[in-house]
Design a protein around this motif. Structure first.
Motif, short mmCIF file in Angstrom:
data_model
loop_
_atom_site.label_atom_id
_atom_site.label_comp_id
_atom_site.label_asym_id
_atom_site.label_seq_id
_atom_site.Cartn_x
_atom_site.Cartn_y
_atom_site.Cartn_z
N ARG A 1 2.45 -7.78 -40.30
CA ARG A 1 1.07 -8.24 -40.31
C ARG A 1 0.77 -8.86 -41.67
O ARG A 1 1.53 -8.70 -42.64
CB ARG A 1 0.10 -7.09 -40.04
CG ARG A 1 0.07 -6.01 -41.12
CD ARG A 1 -0.99 -4.98 -40.81
NE ARG A 1 -0.96 -3.87 -41.77
CZ ARG A 1 -1.61 -3.87 -42.93
NH1 ARG A 1 -2.31 -4.94 -43.32
NH2 ARG A 1 -1.55 -2.82 -43.73
N MET A 2 -0.33 -9.58 -41.75
CA MET A 2 -0.75 -10.19 -43.01
C MET A 2 -1.26 -9.13 -43.98
O MET A 2 -2.00 -8.22 -43.59
CB MET A 2 -1.86 -11.22 -42.75
CG MET A 2 -2.22 -12.06 -43.93
SD MET A 2 -3.64 -13.14 -43.60
CE MET A 2 -4.98 -11.98 -43.82
N ASN B 1 4.21 -17.65 -38.75
CA ASN B 1 4.23 -17.89 -40.19
C ASN B 1 5.44 -17.17 -40.76
O ASN B 1 5.47 -15.94 -40.80
CB ASN B 1 2.93 -17.38 -40.82
CG ASN B 1 2.87 -17.64 -42.32
OD1 ASN B 1 3.62 -18.47 -42.84
ND2 ASN B 1 1.97 -16.95 -43.00
N SER C 1 -2.03 -17.99 -46.38
CA SER C 1 -1.91 -18.70 -45.10
C SER C 1 -3.21 -19.41 -44.73
O SER C 1 -3.18 -20.42 -44.02
CB SER C 1 -1.50 -17.73 -43.99
OG SER C 1 -2.51 -16.75 -43.77
N HIS C 2 -4.35 -18.90 -45.21
CA HIS C 2 -5.63 -19.53 -44.89
C HIS C 2 -5.85 -20.84 -45.66
O HIS C 2 -6.63 -21.69 -45.24
CB HIS C 2 -6.78 -18.58 -45.19
CG HIS C 2 -6.81 -17.38 -44.29
ND1 HIS C 2 -6.97 -17.47 -42.93
CD2 HIS C 2 -6.70 -16.06 -44.57
CE1 HIS C 2 -6.95 -16.26 -42.40
NE2 HIS C 2 -6.78 -15.38 -43.37
N THR D 1 0.61 -15.43 -35.79
CA THR D 1 -0.74 -15.80 -36.22
C THR D 1 -1.47 -16.48 -35.07
O THR D 1 -0.91 -17.37 -34.43
CB THR D 1 -0.68 -16.75 -37.43
OG1 THR D 1 0.09 -16.11 -38.47
CG2 THR D 1 -2.06 -17.09 -37.95
N THR E 1 -0.72 -18.77 -30.21
CA THR E 1 -0.01 -18.04 -31.27
C THR E 1 1.05 -18.93 -31.91
O THR E 1 1.81 -19.60 -31.21
CB THR E 1 0.67 -16.77 -30.72
OG1 THR E 1 -0.31 -15.88 -30.20
CG2 THR E 1 1.47 -16.06 -31.81
N THR F 1 5.17 -13.45 -39.39
CA THR F 1 3.84 -12.98 -39.01
C THR F 1 3.31 -13.84 -37.86
O THR F 1 3.04 -15.03 -38.05
CB THR F 1 2.86 -13.06 -40.19
OG1 THR F 1 3.38 -12.31 -41.28
CG2 THR F 1 1.49 -12.52 -39.80
#
Length: 256
Positions: free
Chosen positions: A183-184, A167, A108-109, A236, A164, A234
């Motif tokens: 959660r991630m 994802n 995701s980053h 984020t 927020t 998720t």
């Protein structure tokens, strides 16, 4: 004119099957505008064009949906669309996707699909990134339809907390066991550089790598959900502050 405006972009390009499928899934839920890169921009995350000029080009509509391509990044597409294409109408929703490939865990980053959602989020617009864990250009997105529509309807009706975005990752499957709020996952890419020998005698490099899940048995994570046939959602945040450690820092003496 009373319909909510839905701005859609991606990182696979305006021609990708994923974005065409997404438009078809949500086109009756609002006035959809597409602005996406003219070609693939995977891995561009939240990058934008600070030194190069940008161009917009009108493409053939997807049905009644207005479609534009941009020479820049996914984030450039969102910025340009908000300024030049929305004609004063502020979107009710920004959507990235549907991505051809997995954007869970640390992916995701790096993701340009998530870059779309994060840019919308930074503009305080409810935003969602959708991804399917199938990188094939001919991936089958139809099994996602009911879930995508339900999630989009929910966000249009109820919004999201300020700062927020969502994802959402789908496993490659024809049916899903359900939806998990996750959660991630902590994980990392290893062996990322492959050295090659050019015929002219010099070395060059491919960025490749293999993903390593560092908490395989953690059942509250997005990777566990996907690996066990669930749709992973998720939440984020754009605020990356570590509040717990921040409190610890306040008790430290950093004065010199």
């Amino acid at each position: 004119m009373n319909k909510p405006v839905i701005l859609i972009s991606n990182d696979d390009g305006y021609h990708a099957k994923g974005i065409k499928s997404l438009v078809d899934m949500v086109k009756d839920l609002g006035e959809v505008i597409v602005c996406s890169p003219e070609s693939a921009r995977s891995g561009f995350s939240c990058a934008f064009s600070a030194v190069d000029y940008l161009r917009l080009k009108r493409r053939h509509n997807m049905g009644d949906t207005e479609v534009w391509s941009c020479t820049g990044t996914p984030v450039d597409c969102v910025k340009l669309a908000l300024d030049k294409l929305c004609d004063g109408r502020w979107p009710s929703l920004v959507i990235g996707g549907i991505n051809h490939g997995d954007n869970s865990t640390v992916n995701s980053h790096y993701s340009g699909t998530m870059g779309v959602a994060m840019e919308g989020c930074m503009k305080y617009i409810p935003s969602i990134a959708f991804s399917l864990c199938d990188a094939s250009e001919n991936a089958d997105f139809e099994p996602l339809r009911g879930y995508v529509r339900k999630i989009v309807k929910n966000v249009l009706e109820n919004g999201l907390p300020k700062g927020t975005c969502l994802n959402v990752n789908f496993p490659k499957a024809q049916t899903f066991k359900g939806v998990r709020a996750c959660r991630m996952t902590y994980g990392q890419w290893v062996k990322e550089v492959e050295t090659m020998q050019h015929p002219r005698g010099y070395e060059y490099y491919w960025m490749v790598g293999h993903y390593r899940n560092d908490e395989v048995d953690a059942e509250d994570t997005d990777q566990w959900a996907i690996n066990h046939g669930y749709v992973a959602i998720t939440p984020t945040t754009m605020d990356v502050t570590d509040y717990k450690f921040l409190e610890n820092m306040k008790s430290e003496d950093f004065d010199v």
